[in-house]
Design a protein around this motif. Structure first.
Motif, PDB file in Angstrom:
ATOM      1  N   ILE A 166       0.817  -1.207   0.000  1.00 26.85           N
ATOM      2  CA  ILE A 166       0.000   0.000   0.000  1.00 26.85           C
ATOM      3  C   ILE A 166       0.855   1.263   0.000  1.00 26.85           C
ATOM      4  N   GLY A 167       2.165   1.086   0.098  1.00 27.97           N
ATOM      5  CA  GLY A 167       3.034   2.257   0.020  1.00 27.97           C
ATOM      6  C   GLY A 167       3.003   3.146   1.247  1.00 27.97           C
ATOM      7  N   LYS A 168       2.657   2.562   2.378  1.00 26.70           N
ATOM      8  CA  LYS A 168       2.736   3.320   3.626  1.00 26.70           C
ATOM      9  C   LYS A 168       3.506   2.501   4.640  1.00 26.70           C
ATOM     10  N   THR A 169       4.125   3.195   5.565  1.00 24.19           N
ATOM     11  CA  THR A 169       4.837   2.448   6.599  1.00 24.19           C
ATOM     12  C   THR A 169       3.930   2.177   7.792  1.00 24.19           C
ATOM     13  N   LEU A 170       2.862   2.955   7.896  1.00 21.84           N
ATOM     14  CA  LEU A 170       1.970   2.879   9.066  1.00 21.84           C
ATOM     15  C   LEU A 170       2.750   3.016  10.371  1.00 21.84           C
ATOM     16  N   ARG A 171       3.768   3.818  10.311  1.00 20.02           N
ATOM     17  CA  ARG A 171       4.573   4.075  11.506  1.00 20.02           C
ATOM     18  C   ARG A 171       4.619   5.568  11.787  1.00 20.02           C
ATOM     19  N   ILE A 172       4.560   5.887  13.047  1.00 21.38           N
ATOM     20  CA  ILE A 172       4.749   7.258  13.478  1.00 21.38           C
ATOM     21  C   ILE A 172       5.998   7.277  14.349  1.00 21.38           C
ATOM     22  N   GLY A 173       6.904   8.151  14.033  1.00 20.52           N
ATOM     23  CA  GLY A 173       8.096   8.266  14.856  1.00 20.52           C
ATOM     24  C   GLY A 173       7.908   9.337  15.918  1.00 20.52           C
ATOM     25  N   ALA A 174       8.382   9.070  17.107  1.00 20.01           N
ATOM     26  CA  ALA A 174       8.332  10.100  18.146  1.00 20.01           C
ATOM     27  C   ALA A 174       9.747  10.393  18.605  1.00 20.01           C
TER      28      ALA A 174
ATOM     29  N   GLU B 281       7.327  14.441  30.200  1.00 23.18           N
ATOM     30  CA  GLU B 281       7.440  13.848  28.866  1.00 23.18           C
ATOM     31  C   GLU B 281       6.667  12.543  28.807  1.00 23.18           C
ATOM     32  N   ILE B 282       6.767  11.789  29.876  1.00 22.50           N
ATOM     33  CA  ILE B 282       6.021  10.536  29.958  1.00 22.50           C
ATOM     34  C   ILE B 282       4.530  10.787  29.794  1.00 22.50           C
ATOM     35  N   GLU B 283       4.072  11.820  30.442  1.00 25.61           N
ATOM     36  CA  GLU B 283       2.649  12.112  30.395  1.00 25.61           C
ATOM     37  C   GLU B 283       2.249  12.488  28.966  1.00 25.61           C
ATOM     38  N   ARG B 284       3.083  13.224  28.302  1.00 25.75           N
ATOM     39  CA  ARG B 284       2.803  13.549  26.892  1.00 25.75           C
ATOM     40  C   ARG B 284       2.788  12.270  26.064  1.00 25.75           C
ATOM     41  N   LEU B 285       3.795  11.440  26.295  1.00 30.20           N
ATOM     42  CA  LEU B 285       3.880  10.185  25.546  1.00 30.20           C
ATOM     43  C   LEU B 285       2.666   9.301  25.785  1.00 30.20           C
ATOM     44  N   ARG B 286       2.187   9.306  27.015  1.00 29.96           N
ATOM     45  CA  ARG B 286       0.989   8.521  27.294  1.00 29.96           C
ATOM     46  C   ARG B 286      -0.157   8.978  26.417  1.00 29.96           C
ATOM     47  N   GLY B 287      -0.280  10.271  26.249  1.00 35.57           N
ATOM     48  CA  GLY B 287      -1.326  10.788  25.382  1.00 35.57           C
ATOM     49  C   GLY B 287      -1.135  10.291  23.961  1.00 35.57           C
ATOM     50  N   VAL B 288       0.096  10.286  23.519  1.00 40.07           N
ATOM     51  CA  VAL B 288       0.403   9.822  22.168  1.00 40.07           C
ATOM     52  C   VAL B 288       0.069   8.336  22.028  1.00 40.07           C
ATOM     53  N   VAL B 289       0.559   7.553  22.957  1.00 43.77           N
ATOM     54  CA  VAL B 289       0.335   6.111  22.914  1.00 43.77           C
ATOM     55  C   VAL B 289      -1.158   5.816  22.920  1.00 43.77           C
ATOM     56  N   SER B 290      -1.854   6.518  23.791  1.00 43.20           N
ATOM     57  CA  SER B 290      -3.278   6.280  23.920  1.00 43.20           C
ATOM     58  C   SER B 290      -4.018   6.588  22.623  1.00 43.20           C
ATOM     59  N   ALA B 291      -3.697   7.716  22.012  1.00 44.97           N
ATOM     60  CA  ALA B 291      -4.392   8.087  20.781  1.00 44.97           C
ATOM     61  C   ALA B 291      -4.033   7.133  19.645  1.00 44.97           C
ATOM     62  N   LEU B 292      -2.789   6.683  19.631  1.00 46.74           N
ATOM     63  CA  LEU B 292      -2.344   5.827  18.545  1.00 46.74           C
ATOM     64  C   LEU B 292      -2.846   4.399  18.694  1.00 46.74           C
ATOM     65  N   SER B 293      -3.171   4.027  19.914  1.00 40.92           N
ATOM     66  CA  SER B 293      -3.514   2.624  20.149  1.00 40.92           C
ATOM     67  C   SER B 293      -4.829   2.242  19.471  1.00 40.92           C
ATOM     68  N   VAL B 294      -5.635   3.211  19.112  1.00 48.39           N
ATOM     69  CA  VAL B 294      -6.882   2.880  18.429  1.00 48.39           C
ATOM     70  C   VAL B 294      -6.745   3.031  16.913  1.00 48.39           C
ATOM     71  N   THR B 295      -5.522   3.199  16.436  1.00 48.95           N
ATOM     72  CA  THR B 295      -5.303   3.298  14.996  1.00 48.95           C
ATOM     73  C   THR B 295      -4.460   2.112  14.544  1.00 48.95           C
ATOM     74  N   THR B 296      -4.152   2.079  13.266  1.00 47.56           N
ATOM     75  CA  THR B 296      -3.303   0.992  12.777  1.00 47.56           C
ATOM     76  C   THR B 296      -1.843   1.413  12.767  1.00 47.56           C
ATOM     77  N   TYR B 297      -1.580   2.591  13.265  1.00 47.89           N
ATOM     78  CA  TYR B 297      -0.203   3.067  13.249  1.00 47.89           C
ATOM     79  C   TYR B 297       0.594   2.542  14.432  1.00 47.89           C
ATOM     80  N   ASP B 298       1.841   2.261  14.175  1.00 47.69           N
ATOM     81  CA  ASP B 298       2.767   1.921  15.249  1.00 47.69           C
ATOM     82  C   ASP B 298       3.492   3.163  15.697  1.00 47.69           C
ATOM     83  N   LEU B 299       3.903   3.143  16.934  1.00 47.42           N
ATOM     84  CA  LEU B 299       4.720   4.225  17.443  1.00 47.42           C
ATOM     85  C   LEU B 299       6.155   3.740  17.572  1.00 47.42           C
ATOM     86  N   VAL B 300       7.067   4.483  17.016  1.00 50.32           N
ATOM     87  CA  VAL B 300       8.476   4.146  17.155  1.00 50.32           C
ATOM     88  C   VAL B 300       9.144   5.274  17.934  1.00 50.32           C
ATOM     89  N   ILE B 301       9.591   4.940  19.128  1.00 49.65           N
ATOM     90  CA  ILE B 301      10.093   5.973  20.039  1.00 49.65           C
ATOM     91  C   ILE B 301      11.605   6.131  19.939  1.00 49.65           C
TER      92      ILE B 301
END
Lengths: 359, 359
Positions: A75-83, A93-113
């Motif tokens: 599909i030509g996408k990585t489906l990855r979000i880098g942080a 920073e952890i608290e910000r990251l929690r927000g990120v993780v939480s929002a991303l967890s309902v998508t198909t994107y992976d988080l790469v920290i």
DNA sequence: ATGAAAGCGCTAACAG
DNA sequence: CTGTTAGCGCTTTCAT
């Protein structure tokens, strides 16, 4: 010829490398074509309910799981979000990251920290990460790029969102911010309204390597509030130290044992405020009667300590950052936006009017 | 036919979707074959220095970056490590994660983090994650799978390492552990050696949903030490509460205001010990003279608080977990190993012999 | 609605 | 040493 090991068919660890079923296996067994299997897997409406259920049955039977890499390549996408996040063990920073993780967890994107603890790492990540071949978007937390990086970042053409970054040169990008200046002013004004005039400030050292601005902006807010109240600055009430409980503790202790000491201290972070609280104890001062303390951030422990503080929406900054990023991914041509989150002042038990002790 | 839009070649936003150079583009421009480019990119020794430098030159000129997904699909690896971690904002988990991140940052593997805050999430991740099509290996932190999950986990045939999980049924897997029982015993013995006999314990509630064992094991160690010293158990000195500063604070306060109160308290975590410290203050007790306190974990703030505590190597547990996992990835047939990390007792300033106050 | 076939971008035999 | 050629497993036109 074809079956050299016919006599020992179970010889070579058949279990340890179980070749996984592919879409073709499913197709064959279901008596359809790979294309059709792909369609049911992707919920295409172009499949008869009958074939769909047939295929799904085989999928279950074979315990088939699509190959992520093949899917993404196709599909030509990585489906990855880098942080990219500095000092990722720090509560804020952890608290910000929690927000990120939480929002991303309902998508198909992976988080790469990518955790940044040195300027070198920062530079590496800012040059290497933002390539479309690696991620579909990147979230930068509290970490300003150098101005010279901007050209590369924007020509990389990859969606980037900056959370808590205020440098003017990032304006071509989406960002979510809160106003540190007004937060600092707010905190100081409150102390003034309580009747304090000798108000100390403890913040970070001027920062050359990371270009962090929060502490300085809060300091400017502090000065502004004093100025507006007609209170003149007292240099001995102002300290810039490492972002660290110890350093804050030490310098606060010095400040509090001066002949003419502040009756209130505004610390540029809750972490530093904790140092001040401890210093008050060491100095034999009761909080808030002998010393009022205001922090900044409202990290988790602040409530427990009863610390009066400026709450910035850390979790939400991450959550909203993700939302803006995904929006941009879907609509790359949108104008850059800045989403400003409002601070909230949390009045708790470390502040009161100055009590004049019997001299 | 082939060139419908010949007359308007620059029409459709050529910038916003800049098609990236592929290995073929590099090959063509360098006058070599794609295979050769691939070889230099992968540092194959089978290339003449001349062609290598030629290729690298073009790579730079085109600002070529290999497509991650294509690479991974081709080599048949995802180069991803999944981490399943509960309550990832808790200091101890963060510290373990830092070890993981740090160890992985020097490899080509990505870390994909899955935060678990409910049993449901746990179940989802334990069933979905461990598939070779998604990750090459998984790190489970402090989160026991249910016994019924084991079969699926091992038949998935994917390398898994359990950090800080002690259930007997995970023995088929690699694991890194530390001994909570002996840690609890160590802490209690120390208090006994100081002359304490009335030693309280504050730990977590028995946990049904996640099957965490640490707190309970530490409690067993506590009992063992008392038993060995011939001190009989006093139920009023023992409390199990939510893993939480508040809860610990509240229960400690109750314990400390009893007629016959403990002279020392062993808390099953530093977080809870913080609650006890605060409770001592509320109760007007000086630490350590009127009350000795021992924690567990040695999270960052413990040193700052001067908290005597049992240090378990959190960062190292993550780091070593990664090492073991990568080893197994390279050698799937190795016998499962358990790597046990040694605790260290950190004597600081919250402990002393009980001072007998004038009654 | 389904099948056939080309292609995503890279790697890895296999020849030469 | 280098080029050629099949794939890796999935998606997606294009026919039918």
């Amino acid at each position: 010829m074809e079956k050299k090991y016919k006599m020992k068919p179970v010889a070579m660890k058949p279990v340890s490398t179980p070749t996984h079923p592919t879409i073709r296996d499913v197709a064959r067994k279901a008596g359809v074509s790979p294309g059709t299997v792909s369609r049911v897997l992707n919920n295409s409406p172009l499949v008869t309910p009958l074939t769909r259920s047939k295929v799904l049955e085989i999928v279950k039977e074979l315990d088939y799981h699509p190959n992520l890499m093949a899917h993404r390549l196709s599909i030509g996408k990585t489906l990855r979000i880098g942080a990219i996040v500095p000092f990722f063990h720090r509560p804020a920073e952890i608290e910000r990251l929690r927000g990120v993780v939480s929002a991303l967890s309902v998508t198909t994107y992976d988080l790469v920290i990518h955790n940044v603890e040195t300027p070198d790492q920062r530079d590496i990540y800012f040059t290497q990460i933002p390539h479309r071949e690696r991620v579909d978007g990147v979230i930068v937390i509290s970490l300003p790029p150098k101005e010279e990086d901007i050209a590369r970042l924007s020509s990389a053409g990859i969606p980037i969102i900056f959370i808590d970054v205020h440098q003017p040169w990032i304006q071509p990008f989406d960002r979510v911010t809160s106003n540190d200046f007004s937060g600092g002013r707010l905190a100081t004004r409150y102390l003034i309204s309580l009747g304090h005039e000798k108000i100390g400030f403890i913040g970070d050292l001027p920062d050359e390597s990371f270009l962090f601005t929060s502490s300085h902006d809060r300091y400017l807010g502090y000065r502004k509030a004093l100025d507006e109240a007609g209170i003149s600055l007292n240099d001995t009430f102002i300290a810039h130290e490492k972002h660290d409980r110890y350093a804050a503790h030490k310098i606060a202790e010095r400040m509090l044992t001066m002949e003419d000491r502040p009756t209130a201290i505004f610390a540029a972070s809750d972490t530093q405020a904790m140092g001040v609280i401890a210093a008050a104890r060491t100095a034999g001062l009761f909080v808030p009667d002998n010393l009022s303390i205001v922090g900044y951030d409202d990290i988790e422990i602040a409530e427990y300590l009863g610390l009066t503080t400026v709450r910035q929406p850390l979790f939400d900054s991450g959550r909203i950052g993700v939302e803006l990023l995904l929006e941009r991914i879907n609509n790359p041509d949108r104008e850059p936006v800045e989403y400003t989150l409002q601070n909230e002042f949390m009045i708790r038990t470390t502040t009161s009017s100055p009590k004049h002790l019997p001299q």
